[in-house]
Design an enzyme around this catalytic site. Structure first.
Site, short mmCIF file in Angstrom:
data_model
loop_
_atom_site.label_atom_id
_atom_site.label_comp_id
_atom_site.label_asym_id
_atom_site.label_seq_id
_atom_site.Cartn_x
_atom_site.Cartn_y
_atom_site.Cartn_z
N GLN A 144 0.83 -1.20 0.00
CA GLN A 144 0.00 0.00 0.00
C GLN A 144 0.87 1.27 0.00
O GLN A 144 2.07 1.20 0.25
CB GLN A 144 -0.88 0.01 1.25
CG GLN A 144 -0.09 -0.09 2.55
CD GLN A 144 -0.86 -0.73 3.69
OE1 GLN A 144 -2.07 -0.72 3.70
NE2 GLN A 144 -0.15 -1.28 4.68
N HIS A 151 -7.65 3.52 20.29
CA HIS A 151 -6.78 2.48 20.86
C HIS A 151 -7.18 2.08 22.28
O HIS A 151 -7.18 0.91 22.63
CB HIS A 151 -5.32 2.94 20.81
CG HIS A 151 -4.81 3.10 19.41
ND1 HIS A 151 -4.36 4.29 18.90
CD2 HIS A 151 -4.72 2.19 18.39
CE1 HIS A 151 -3.99 4.11 17.64
NE2 HIS A 151 -4.20 2.86 17.31
N ASP A 191 1.04 0.93 13.66
CA ASP A 191 1.45 2.20 14.26
C ASP A 191 1.87 2.03 15.72
O ASP A 191 2.56 2.88 16.28
CB ASP A 191 0.33 3.25 14.14
CG ASP A 191 -0.99 2.73 14.67
OD1 ASP A 191 -1.13 2.61 15.90
OD2 ASP A 191 -1.89 2.42 13.86
N GLU A 227 1.55 -7.85 11.93
CA GLU A 227 1.26 -6.75 11.00
C GLU A 227 1.82 -7.16 9.63
O GLU A 227 3.02 -7.44 9.52
CB GLU A 227 1.91 -5.46 11.53
CG GLU A 227 2.11 -4.35 10.52
CD GLU A 227 0.81 -3.79 9.92
OE1 GLU A 227 -0.02 -3.30 10.69
OE2 GLU A 227 0.65 -3.86 8.68
N GLY A 271 -2.17 -11.70 8.85
CA GLY A 271 -2.87 -12.00 10.10
C GLY A 271 -3.88 -13.13 9.96
O GLY A 271 -4.07 -13.92 10.88
N ASP A 328 -6.82 -4.72 14.92
CA ASP A 328 -6.67 -3.28 14.67
C ASP A 328 -6.46 -3.09 13.17
O ASP A 328 -5.36 -2.81 12.71
CB ASP A 328 -5.46 -2.79 15.48
CG ASP A 328 -5.25 -1.30 15.32
OD1 ASP A 328 -6.08 -0.64 14.67
OD2 ASP A 328 -4.24 -0.80 15.83
N SER A 329 -7.54 -3.25 12.42
CA SER A 329 -7.40 -3.28 10.96
C SER A 329 -7.78 -1.95 10.34
O SER A 329 -8.41 -1.10 10.96
CB SER A 329 -8.32 -4.35 10.39
OG SER A 329 -9.66 -3.94 10.47
N ASP A 364 -9.86 -0.55 6.72
CA ASP A 364 -11.22 -0.85 6.25
C ASP A 364 -11.22 -2.10 5.35
O ASP A 364 -10.17 -2.53 4.89
CB ASP A 364 -11.77 0.37 5.51
CG ASP A 364 -11.82 1.58 6.43
OD1 ASP A 364 -12.36 1.45 7.53
OD2 ASP A 364 -11.28 2.63 6.05
N PRO A 388 -5.39 -4.90 1.61
CA PRO A 388 -4.85 -6.02 2.39
C PRO A 388 -5.72 -6.42 3.58
O PRO A 388 -5.61 -7.54 4.07
CB PRO A 388 -3.48 -5.50 2.87
CG PRO A 388 -3.38 -4.08 2.49
CD PRO A 388 -4.48 -3.75 1.54
#
Ligand code: SPD
Length: 288
Positions: free
Chosen positions: A37, A68, A92, A112, A144, A161-162, A164, A168
């Site tokens: 990406q 978070h 992140d 990740e 994942g 924690d994806s 949209d 990927p």
């Protein structure tokens, strides 16, 4: 009159609605086309540093806590002993940082897919990426969905924690993924998964609620406020094999955490599961 020139970044992605979001930019800090990406990091005028993936706003320094802290502390304050935790996505580092605030955590794995997100966030967003060197952390730069399919009863809590459901991350919104999520958790495990906005993505939420109900004994949904996300909010599927999000809530544990936090507290925990009537009606027969 002096004229201040303005540069704005506009979110490119419209998932189910004709709308956009714009932020004024002070500086562009990084752009990199990874294997997966386009990764960009901006310094925005109003929201501090911001990570953008394929044109979609992922997180900003100013409002990241609404996301978070709620993704992490809600399940972690319901599970009685979350020793083994997995983060899927979350390059992140903001989710990992919150996980490690729980003293009972012995192992915090993060899977990740894009190592370049971790690399650039470590360089430019240290307020979020400050926990990757903690001795409890193992970083896997893998897919994942495959990662969880290969592990059974391996974790107490899994946090998805994806981004949209395009690119990927699309595979993280599939029925098979929810089945594997359930099998990757121990018998009393809980997963929380990024599950979009009740205002803009009700169809996605209904589909995910159906998967949640199919593979988990105690399925639920809760939400939080994040001004830089579409409609200013976002929600999570609470996928639990045993514990109820309110009846089994460890309020004392939540109270003890509050001094380290900016968003989450015991009242927010309980209120987050109270859904507006229009979405309750859509979820009638699935979650209610
Ligand atoms: N529409 C954007 C949703 C992004 C959710 N994930 C953000 C990742 C932050 N760690």
């Amino acid at each position: 009159m002096p004229f201040e020139s303005s540069i704005w970044i506009e979110e490119l992605y419209e998932m189910e609605h004709g709308r956009t979001m714009k932020l004024k930019v002070a500086d562009k800090l990084a752009t990199y086309d990874s294997k997966f990406q386009r990764i960009e990091i901006y310094d925005t005028k109003a929201f501090g540093k911001m990570l953008v993936l394929d044109g979609v706003f992922m997180t900003t320094e100013v409002d990241e806590m609404g996301y978070h802290e709620m993704l992490v502390h809600v399940p972690m304050c319901v599970h009685p002993n979350p020793r083994r935790v997995l983060v899927i996505g979350g390059g992140d580092g903001g989710t990992l940082r919150e996980v490690l605030k729980h003293k009972e955590v012995e192992k915090a794995d993060i899977c990740e897919i894009d190592g370049d997100v971790i690399r650039l966030c470590r360089e430019y967003m240290p307020a979020l990426s400050c926990s990757f060197d903690d001795p409890r952390v193992t970083i896997y730069t893998e897919d994942g969905a495959k990662f969880i399919a290969e592990r059974k009863k391996a974790y107490d809590v899994i946090l998805v924690d994806s981004s949209d459901p395009i690119g990927p991350a699309a595979v993280l919104f599939s029925e098979e993924f929810y089945k594997n999520l359930s099998e990757c958790l121990d018998d009393d495990g809980i997963a929380s998964t990024q599950s979009e906005s009740i205002f803009y993505h009700p169809n996605v939420i209904v589909t995910l609620a159906q998967y949640n109900k199919k593979f988990f004994k105690v399925p639920s949904y809760y939400y939080t406020m994040v001004p830089t996300y579409p409609s200013g909010m976002i929600g999570f599927s609470f996928c639990s094999k045993k514990y109820h999000p309110i009846n089994d809530f460890k309020e004392e544990k939540a109270k003890a955490l509050v001094k380290q936090l900016r968003y989450y507290n015991p009242d927010i925990h309980k209120g987050a599961f109270a859904l507006p009537q229009f979405i309750r009606t859509k979820l009638e027969g699935i979650l209610y």
